[in-house]
Design a protein around this motif. Structure first.
Motif, PDB file in Angstrom:
ATOM      1  N   VAL A 132       0.782  -1.335  -0.120  1.00  0.00           N
ATOM      2  CA  VAL A 132      -0.086   0.039  -0.034  1.00  0.00           C
ATOM      3  C   VAL A 132       0.987   1.233  -0.170  1.00  0.00           C
ATOM      4  N   LEU A 133       1.824   1.353   0.722  1.00  0.00           N
ATOM      5  CA  LEU A 133       2.954   2.482   0.784  1.00  0.00           C
ATOM      6  C   LEU A 133       3.598   2.752  -0.460  1.00  0.00           C
ATOM      7  N   SER A 134       3.662   1.783  -1.100  1.00  0.00           N
ATOM      8  CA  SER A 134       4.432   2.067  -2.644  1.00  0.00           C
ATOM      9  C   SER A 134       3.301   2.927  -3.639  1.00  0.00           C
ATOM     10  N   TYR A 135       2.225   3.136  -3.431  1.00  0.00           N
ATOM     11  CA  TYR A 135       1.417   3.932  -4.045  1.00  0.00           C
ATOM     12  C   TYR A 135       0.804   5.271  -3.510  1.00  0.00           C
ATOM     13  N   PRO A 136       0.702   6.346  -4.300  1.00  0.00           N
ATOM     14  CA  PRO A 136       0.628   7.516  -3.749  1.00  0.00           C
ATOM     15  C   PRO A 136      -0.782   7.477  -2.617  1.00  0.00           C
ATOM     16  N   GLU A 137      -0.830   8.231  -1.908  1.00  0.00           N
ATOM     17  CA  GLU A 137      -1.983   8.172  -0.967  1.00  0.00           C
ATOM     18  C   GLU A 137      -3.273   8.590  -1.615  1.00  0.00           C
ATOM     19  N   ASP A 138      -3.233   9.373  -2.745  1.00  0.00           N
ATOM     20  CA  ASP A 138      -4.767   9.785  -3.157  1.00  0.00           C
ATOM     21  C   ASP A 138      -5.048   8.981  -4.369  1.00  0.00           C
ATOM     22  N   THR A 139      -4.491   7.689  -4.510  1.00  0.00           N
ATOM     23  CA  THR A 139      -4.705   6.788  -5.480  1.00  0.00           C
ATOM     24  C   THR A 139      -5.402   5.517  -4.985  1.00  0.00           C
ATOM     25  N   ALA A 140      -6.133   4.903  -5.967  1.00  0.00           N
ATOM     26  CA  ALA A 140      -6.624   3.451  -5.640  1.00  0.00           C
ATOM     27  C   ALA A 140      -5.795   2.752  -4.876  1.00  0.00           C
ATOM     28  N   GLY A 141      -4.520   2.637  -5.194  1.00  0.00           N
ATOM     29  CA  GLY A 141      -3.456   1.847  -4.535  1.00  0.00           C
ATOM     30  C   GLY A 141      -3.351   2.226  -2.979  1.00  0.00           C
ATOM     31  N   GLY A 142      -3.354   3.474  -2.721  1.00  0.00           N
ATOM     32  CA  GLY A 142      -3.147   4.227  -1.449  1.00  0.00           C
ATOM     33  C   GLY A 142      -4.326   3.615  -0.770  1.00  0.00           C
ATOM     34  N   LEU A 143      -5.446   3.742  -1.174  1.00  0.00           N
ATOM     35  CA  LEU A 143      -6.900   3.449  -0.602  1.00  0.00           C
ATOM     36  C   LEU A 143      -6.955   2.004  -0.255  1.00  0.00           C
ATOM     37  N   MET A 144      -6.702   1.022  -1.216  1.00  0.00           N
ATOM     38  CA  MET A 144      -6.921  -0.309  -1.189  1.00  0.00           C
ATOM     39  C   MET A 144      -6.337  -0.901   0.369  1.00  0.00           C
ATOM     40  N   ASN A 145      -7.107  -1.938   0.398  1.00  0.00           N
ATOM     41  CA  ASN A 145      -6.682  -3.014   1.676  1.00  0.00           C
ATOM     42  C   ASN A 145      -6.485  -4.225   1.005  1.00  0.00           C
ATOM     43  N   THR A 146      -5.206  -4.929   1.452  1.00  0.00           N
ATOM     44  CA  THR A 146      -4.878  -6.091   0.787  1.00  0.00           C
ATOM     45  C   THR A 146      -5.335  -7.379   1.498  1.00  0.00           C
ATOM     46  N   ASP A 147      -6.090  -7.333   2.685  1.00  0.00           N
ATOM     47  CA  ASP A 147      -6.866  -8.225   3.071  1.00  0.00           C
ATOM     48  C   ASP A 147      -8.107  -8.731   2.519  1.00  0.00           C
ATOM     49  N   THR A 148      -7.967  -9.605   1.576  1.00  0.00           N
ATOM     50  CA  THR A 148      -9.120  -9.958   0.691  1.00  0.00           C
ATOM     51  C   THR A 148      -9.194 -11.598   0.934  1.00  0.00           C
ATOM     52  N   ILE A 149     -10.332 -11.857   0.336  1.00  0.00           N
ATOM     53  CA  ILE A 149     -10.582 -13.333   0.243  1.00  0.00           C
ATOM     54  C   ILE A 149     -10.956 -13.668  -1.204  1.00  0.00           C
ATOM     55  N   THR A 150     -10.008 -14.511  -1.812  1.00  0.00           N
ATOM     56  CA  THR A 150     -10.235 -14.898  -3.089  1.00  0.00           C
ATOM     57  C   THR A 150     -10.691 -16.337  -3.224  1.00  0.00           C
ATOM     58  N   VAL A 151     -11.255 -16.723  -4.409  1.00  0.00           N
ATOM     59  CA  VAL A 151     -11.474 -17.949  -4.589  1.00  0.00           C
ATOM     60  C   VAL A 151     -11.387 -18.301  -6.297  1.00  0.00           C
ATOM     61  N   ARG A 152     -11.489 -19.681  -6.578  1.00  0.00           N
ATOM     62  CA  ARG A 152     -11.115 -19.907  -7.893  1.00  0.00           C
ATOM     63  C   ARG A 152     -12.575 -20.247  -8.543  1.00  0.00           C
ATOM     64  N   PRO A 153     -12.456 -20.219  -9.773  1.00  0.00           N
ATOM     65  CA  PRO A 153     -13.767 -20.255 -10.706  1.00  0.00           C
ATOM     66  C   PRO A 153     -14.245 -21.719 -10.626  1.00  0.00           C
ATOM     67  N   ASP A 154     -13.418 -22.733 -10.683  1.00  0.00           N
ATOM     68  CA  ASP A 154     -13.655 -24.030 -10.712  1.00  0.00           C
ATOM     69  C   ASP A 154     -14.259 -24.644  -9.534  1.00  0.00           C
ATOM     70  N   LEU A 155     -14.385 -23.934  -8.397  1.00  0.00           N
ATOM     71  CA  LEU A 155     -14.644 -24.500  -7.075  1.00  0.00           C
ATOM     72  C   LEU A 155     -16.348 -24.626  -7.068  1.00  0.00           C
ATOM     73  N   SER A 156     -16.454 -25.535  -6.166  1.00  0.00           N
ATOM     74  CA  SER A 156     -18.328 -25.645  -6.085  1.00  0.00           C
ATOM     75  C   SER A 156     -18.435 -24.560  -4.968  1.00  0.00           C
ATOM     76  N   ILE A 157     -19.836 -24.190  -4.770  1.00  0.00           N
ATOM     77  CA  ILE A 157     -20.341 -23.228  -3.792  1.00  0.00           C
ATOM     78  C   ILE A 157     -20.253 -24.121  -2.389  1.00  0.00           C
ATOM     79  N   ASP A 158     -20.376 -25.425  -2.320  1.00  0.00           N
ATOM     80  CA  ASP A 158     -20.543 -25.982  -1.085  1.00  0.00           C
ATOM     81  C   ASP A 158     -19.053 -26.117  -0.619  1.00  0.00           C
ATOM     82  N   VAL A 159     -17.911 -26.094  -1.676  1.00  0.00           N
ATOM     83  CA  VAL A 159     -16.453 -25.960  -1.129  1.00  0.00           C
ATOM     84  C   VAL A 159     -16.160 -24.642  -0.539  1.00  0.00           C
ATOM     85  N   VAL A 160     -16.545 -23.675  -1.272  1.00  0.00           N
ATOM     86  CA  VAL A 160     -16.335 -22.148  -0.690  1.00  0.00           C
ATOM     87  C   VAL A 160     -16.902 -21.866   0.514  1.00  0.00           C
ATOM     88  N   LEU A 161     -18.314 -22.353   0.688  1.00  0.00           N
ATOM     89  CA  LEU A 161     -18.759 -21.917   2.165  1.00  0.00           C
ATOM     90  C   LEU A 161     -18.142 -22.947   3.264  1.00  0.00           C
TER      91      LEU A 161
END
Length: 453
Positions: A132-161
């Protein structure tokens, strides 16, 4: 009876706290501060207190709450408290900060202190903050939070839950999961509400939304806020130029941007800092305002210099000195109306090269019509007052000239300043006032010189 019981209770606690402060019951104050008020309420109370009372309240805040309270304080007051802490104390306070909030806080510290604080963090947290610090404060990079939950498209909804149930808690403002491929490239979004009502055997690919555009990491924070407002977003993914997911932006950070932009426009027009402390000490307040007063003094000398050129005419016709402020004031108000409208239009992205011509033409015609209307009224009043038809005609012509000039300058000036990377909200008002004063005085006194020479 209040419609919001929680809000009513908070107000009641604040009243009790103020009563305890007035009576000097510090133990009761500490109990209310740390047991009854939220961190945002404590921050608001600190910002609303004079320096001596603020220092007392801060010393009574529990160490465990200091970090949360700091997140809600404006930058001016926050910087004051941060300057008193060493690297280890900072590390203890920021332990539970999200990466974007932590980056905002660290950017107020000297580089050496930033590095010391980063060295106290574990590798994963440090890497997130450095991203986050590598981007200017007034950009999307400065605003973003890197704490995200990602999933892959081939997983089933049951596995994701089942995967989600392994988390102790989801990141704040998680309304959707971000779908990426094996190279972490953004593919789409999986809304939690949609996932909960879908067939558990369905795959993420079958349920996800793919029509959502990710936000480029270099996009300005103002444009990010415009996107959130336009599409009613709660969160949005942030990607680099290759489409790789970097993080996400949430609505709470966008609300801060909207508020800061509004504060910036309001305070800049008066030449004040965005984070001006309402209860700052006398010397600090005086020093900050002195610079802007000096700039205004220079522009006032310019207007006075124009008046001085027509000293002989003013001596012959005393009525000119009486009527001069009317011409300048009308031009200043008309110009400010146009300037404010254009700056707002620029801020929300409504003004572009395609519609500037129409806007300029509209303001020109509006200036002429308003000029004719008010010129007729002022001319009639001037003729009745001084029993002089000539002076009525002169002030009428000067008003029309100045109102048209004010409308045109109010339209063009912010666009010109923006093209030169100068903040229109900060410099526009002073330049506009100088122009309308000079044009008003020159046209009024110049015409008077011609007719009364």
């Amino acid at each position: 009876m209040s419609d919001n019981p929680e809000k009513s209770q908070a107000h009641q606690r604040l009243r009790s706290l103020n009563e305890a402060l007035d009576s000097g019951a510090l133990k009761q104050v500490a109990r209310i501060l740390n047991g009854g008020l939220s961190p945002s309420d404590i921050a608001h109370l600190l910002e609303s207190s004079p320096p001596r009372q603020r220092a007392l309240l801060w010393n009574l805040v529990d160490k465990q709450l200091e970090g949360e309270v700091l997140q809600y304080l404006n930058e001016d007051i926050r910087a004051e408290y941060l300057s008193r802490l060493n690297a280890q104390e900072l590390a203890d306070i920021i332990e539970d900060f999200e990466s974007d909030d932590l980056a905002d806080l660290l950017q107020q510290l000297p580089d050496t202190v930033i590095q010391e604080v980063l060295d106290t963090m574990d590798e994963q947290d440090r890497r997130r903050v450095e991203e986050v610090l590598s981007y200017p404060e007034d950009t999307a990079g400065g605003l973003m939070n890197t704490d995200t939950i990602t999933v892959r498209p081939d997983l089933s909804i049951d596995v994701v839950l089942r995967y989600l149930r392994r988390h102790r808690a989801l990141p704040p403002m998680t309304d959707s999961l971000i779908v990426v491929n094996r190279r972490d490239e953004f593919i789409g979004m999986l809304p939690i509400t949609k996932m909960l009502v879908s067939n558990q055997s369905a795959t993420v690919r079958e349920v996800m939304d793919t029509d959502i555009e990710p936000i480029p990491v270099t996009l300005s924070d103002t444009k990010v806020a415009n996107l959130f407002e336009r599409y009613d977003l709660i969160s949005a993914p942030v990607v680099n130029t290759e489409g790789r997911l970097l993080g996400r932006i949430t609505i709470d950070d966008v609300v801060d941007v909207i508020r800061e932009d509004a504060d910036h426009s309001l305070m800049s027009m008066a030449g004040l800092d965005d984070d001006e402390d309402t209860f700052a000490p006398v010397w600090k307040t005086t020093r900050r305002r002195a610079v802007w007063l000096g700039v205004n003094l220079l522009t006032a000398f310019i207007a006075s210099g124009v008046i001085g050129l027509f000293e002989g005419t003013i001596e012959k016709v005393v009525a000119l000195a009486i009527l001069m402020p009317i011409v300048a004031s009308m031009g200043g108000i008309a110009g400010s109306q146009t300037l404010t409208l254009v700056i707002r239009g620029m801020a929300v992205g409504q003004i572009s090269g395609a519609n500037v011509g129409w806007l300029l033409n509209r303001e020109f015609l509006s200036g002429i019509l308003n000029g004719i209307l008010w010129a007729a009224l002022v001319a009639a009043a001037a003729m009745a007052w001084f029993q002089d038809v000539t002076i009525g005609a002169i002030i009428a012509a000067a008003l029309i000239i100045n109102l048209v000039a004010a409308a045109l300058v109010g339209t063009v000036l912010p666009l010109f300043l923006k093209s030169r990377n100068i903040d229109p909200a900060l410099a526009g008002g002073v330049i506009l006032t100088t122009v309308t004063d000079v044009v008003g005085f020159t046209s009024f006194l110049g015409l008077a010189t011609i007719f009364y020479a």
